[in-house]
Scaffold this active site. Structure first.
Site, PDB file in Angstrom:
ATOM      1  CD  GLU A  37      84.105 -28.873  84.076  1.00  0.00           C
ATOM      2  OE1 GLU A  37      85.028 -28.509  84.828  1.00  0.00           O
ATOM      3  OE2 GLU A  37      83.505 -29.956  84.193  1.00  0.00           O
ATOM      4  NE  ARG A 263      90.234 -19.837  92.781  1.00  0.00           N
ATOM      5  CZ  ARG A 263      89.816 -20.617  91.774  1.00  0.00           C
ATOM      6  NH1 ARG A 263      90.681 -21.238  91.014  1.00  0.00           N
ATOM      7  NH2 ARG A 263      88.550 -20.784  91.545  1.00  0.00           N
ATOM      8  CE  LYS A 273      82.728 -23.462  87.063  1.00  0.00           C
ATOM      9  NZ  LYS A 273      82.965 -23.701  85.635  1.00  0.00           N
TER      10      LYS A 273
HETATM   11  P1  ATP Z   1      85.338 -23.012  90.021  1.00  0.00           P
HETATM   12  O1  ATP Z   1      86.395 -23.395  91.002  1.00  0.00           O
HETATM   13  O2  ATP Z   1      84.542 -21.816  90.418  1.00  0.00           O
HETATM   14  O3  ATP Z   1      84.480 -24.125  89.577  1.00  0.00           O
HETATM   15  P2  ATP Z   1      86.894 -23.351  87.741  1.00  0.00           P
HETATM   16  O4  ATP Z   1      88.290 -22.963  87.670  1.00  0.00           O
HETATM   17  O5  ATP Z   1      86.620 -24.781  87.886  1.00  0.00           O
HETATM   18  O6  ATP Z   1      86.158 -22.484  88.805  1.00  0.00           O
HETATM   19  P3  ATP Z   1      86.367 -22.995  85.013  1.00  0.00           P
HETATM   20  O7  ATP Z   1      85.073 -23.012  84.311  1.00  0.00           O
HETATM   21  O8  ATP Z   1      87.310 -24.110  84.759  1.00  0.00           O
HETATM   22  O9  ATP Z   1      86.044 -22.867  86.518  1.00  0.00           O
HETATM   23  O10 ATP Z   1      87.100 -21.617  84.802  1.00  0.00           O
HETATM   24  C1  ATP Z   1      87.281 -20.995  83.570  1.00  0.00           C
HETATM   25  C2  ATP Z   1      88.398 -20.016  83.670  1.00  0.00           C
HETATM   26  O11 ATP Z   1      88.123 -19.053  84.682  1.00  0.00           O
HETATM   27  C3  ATP Z   1      89.692 -20.698  84.056  1.00  0.00           C
HETATM   28  O12 ATP Z   1      90.710 -20.215  83.211  1.00  0.00           O
HETATM   29  C4  ATP Z   1      89.921 -20.302  85.475  1.00  0.00           C
HETATM   30  O13 ATP Z   1      91.268 -20.186  85.743  1.00  0.00           O
HETATM   31  C5  ATP Z   1      89.209 -18.970  85.574  1.00  0.00           C
HETATM   32  N1  ATP Z   1      88.732 -18.762  86.934  1.00  0.00           N
HETATM   33  C6  ATP Z   1      87.903 -19.531  87.656  1.00  0.00           C
HETATM   34  N2  ATP Z   1      87.731 -19.054  88.900  1.00  0.00           N
HETATM   35  C7  ATP Z   1      88.473 -17.924  88.980  1.00  0.00           C
HETATM   36  C8  ATP Z   1      88.730 -16.951  89.998  1.00  0.00           C
HETATM   37  N3  ATP Z   1      88.179 -17.050  91.218  1.00  0.00           N
HETATM   38  N4  ATP Z   1      89.551 -15.926  89.709  1.00  0.00           N
HETATM   39  C9  ATP Z   1      90.102 -15.804  88.499  1.00  0.00           C
HETATM   40  N5  ATP Z   1      89.908 -16.673  87.493  1.00  0.00           N
HETATM   41  C10 ATP Z   1      89.107 -17.723  87.721  1.00  0.00           C
HETATM   42 MG    MG Z   2      87.955 -25.847  86.333  1.00  0.00          MG
END
Ligand code: ATP
Ligand code: MG
Length: 560
Positions: A37, A263, A273
């Protein structure tokens, strides 16, 4: 920590793919996607996901798309889109011409929603968002039906079209999937799939005032792109049934499936984020690319290489249960890489002047030294040697403690690639601070060995008296506890380490380092790996970031 098949060394996702290829599912295709995102910069957790998704596609001759999942107009921005692309490319991956935006599909998603309504599988609900969550119940209480659940298809279509046309304010109506309010999984209790948001979108502008929710947009975006394996993190596990329900309702033929992996969680770090954004907005760090941040841009600026992050992702593996990885593992990856690839150099962080009383004034000689102890291909360089030099202040002790084998009054040490020197006299200022050492050198020991077989215990790094001045930045963990966001009653920022940045403005570096180009990496002998700062370092006025120390000195420090 890794779930692997003992005999083949496959992780569970590779096993899924191999099984699917064996059975001919998806016609043998492998098509993944990385779906960030654009509401922040990518971090080391995303790197894990990038390596996994692009890596699976590469391994099986498939494809991986970059998809910007921009369904929330309030938090998204084109600056983030740019940074995401830069970071994925820098990590060494390529989406070719397959960069997509979920917003590209808004028309098709809208059509899917109308189809769902027409099939009697979605309805417009006029409960307020608060009422919707009250009606939903929780894990112990079943939900109860919305009074609007029985609206006719015609009524629903009419209302949904009027929602799209902008007739209603935010929150007035919601489109919900009609599934099962008594399901034991609350996710299936008629989840909202479209909501009204009168907001400007960074790509579609003011065209839309209704936006699809993640659960609806994500699986259908996967289907539209022909994704086969939709890999996400474990917190989406209980939503897989919803993913399947929506795809089954709307997609005929080959369809994507969701798989969850754990994760990445790292010690002494936060990975969300939203939290990283707070640190940036509240100026607790200098920006998204602050070298203490575990964003990809921060790690890059700190001196991490793409290869080291890919190696890290391999080391931690892919598993189905959550764990906490020690920050030391990340540091091992960069140390291993730079140990092979970084040229050696000398720098003195806190200089102490040394005058060689028996070295002729005005004389300079060039001493040849290897750029890498094991790699002849990296060549040699010349370091000027003269009467005045600098050594590291803490390499001298006036009254040496037990086990101190470096310089002390009357003691002899080796200067790396140069000569043996012996301390004859300590000069102090009026306040009693040591300002200078008077030493002698042994001309017979040129190159650092004594022809008479005399041994010294210490070898010190040094720079010549005319060495250029540099700024050096030393970093410690950004947080002072292992899990800064574990205790939800406390603000994670309370655990920021007040000593995470130390700036030394009077360091001295050997002459060739004055011309280091931003991003150049070196091992400063005995001090660690350093990288010329990409933003602030200028030829003639170098600024170096310490990427990592030579050994894991940190565990020891903590014990003190
Ligand atoms: P955050 O919680 O940091 O905002 P998010 O999951 O909301 O992370 P996205 O931009 O939706 O962030 O993530 C894009 C991709 O990266 C998704 O497929 C998510 O599963 C993966 N991802 C995000 N954080 C992690 C992590 N700590 N370890 C592994 N994969 C991750
Ligand atoms: Mg997300």
């Amino acid at each position: 920590m890794t779930t692997t098949n003992e005999t083949q060394g496959l992780n569970f996702l590779q096993e899924v793919v191999e099984e699917d290829r064996r059975t001919g599912k998806h016609g043998g295709r492998v098509h993944t996607r990385f779906p960030p995102e654009p509401n922040g910069y990518l971090h080391i957790g995303h790197a894990k996901s990038i390596v996994l998704n692009f890596g699976l596609a590469q391994q099986y001759g498939g494809k991986c798309n970059l998809r910007l999942d921009d369904t929330n107009p309030l938090t998204e921005d084109t600056d983030y889109v740019e940074s995401i692309q830069r970071d994925v490319r820098w990590l060494g991956f390529d989406w070719d011409d397959r960069r997509f935006f979920a917003s590209d599909y808004f028309d098709r998603l809208y059509a899917f929603a109308e189809q769902l309504i027409s099939q009697g599988q979605a309805y417009v609900c006029s409960l307020s968002p608060e009422e919707i969550s009250q009606y939903r119940g929780n894990f112990t209480t079943p939900g109860k039906d919305s009074p609007y659940r029985t609206r006719t298809v015609e009524e629903n279509l009419d209302l949904f079209r009027r929602m799209k046309a902008g007739e209603f304010p935010d929150g007035k109506h919601t489109l919900r999937a009609k599934i099962d309010m008594t399901s034991s999984n609350p996710v299936l209790r008629d989840p909202p799939i479209y909501r009204i948001r009168h907001a400007h979108h960074h790509r579609t502008g003011d065209k839309w005032c209704i936006y699809p929710l993640y659960d609806f947009a994500h699986c259908l975006s996967d289907a539209i792109e022909g994704i086969t394996h939709s890999v996400c993190t474990l917190e989406f596990e209980n939503r897989r049934v919803l993913y399947d329900w929506i795809v089954d309702a709307l997609i005929k033929g080959d369809r994507p499936y969701q798989y969850e992996f754990a994760r990445l969680n790292l010690t002494y770090a936060v990975m969300s984020k939203r939290k990283l954004l707070q640190l940036v907005q509240e100026k607790r760090v200098s920006g998204w690319d602050d070298p203490r941040m575990l964003t990809i841009s921060g790690l890059r600026r700190r001196g991490y290489t793409p290869a080291s992050l890919r190696d890290f992702a391999k080391r931690i593996g892919v598993s189905k249960s959550d764990s906490l990885i020690d920050m030391g593992v990340l540091e091992l990856s960069i140390r291993d890489d730079l140990n092979e690839t970084a040229p050696r150099a000398m720098a003195v962080l806190r200089p102490l002047k040394v005058v060689l009383e028996n070295y002729p004034e005005g004389q300079t000689e060039e001493l040849e030294t290897a750029n890498h102890p094991k790699r002849e291909d990296m060549g040699t360089r010349k370091v000027p040697f003269m009467r005045e030099l600098y050594i590291e202040a803490d390499d001298f002790q006036e009254v040496p403690e037990k086990g101190f084998f470096r310089l002390a009054p009357g003691k002899e040490v080796r200067l790396r690639s140069a000569y043996f020197i012996k301390c004859e006299k300590v000069i102090k200022d009026a306040a009693g601070n040591i300002t200078e050492l008077r030493c002698t050198y042994d001309p017979a020991t040129r190159g650092g060995d004594s022809p008479d077989g005399r041994k010294v215990k210490g070898t010190l790094h040094w720079v010549p008296g005319n060495a250029p001045v540099a700024q050096v930045r030393l970093f410690d963990r950004l947080f002072s506890v292992e899990q800064p966001d574990k205790d939800e009653t406390k603000d994670f920022k309370e655990f920021l380490n007040p000593n995470s940045l130390e700036t030394l403005s009077g360091a001295r570096v050997e002459p060739m380092l004055a011309d280091a180009k931003p991003g150049d990496r070196f091992q400063f002998e005995r001090l660690g790996y350093f990288c010329a700062d990409a933003v602030d370092s200028k030829p003639g006025a170098p600024v170096f970031n310490r990427t990592v120390t030579l050994k894991d000195s940190w565990v020891k420090e903590q014990k003190k």
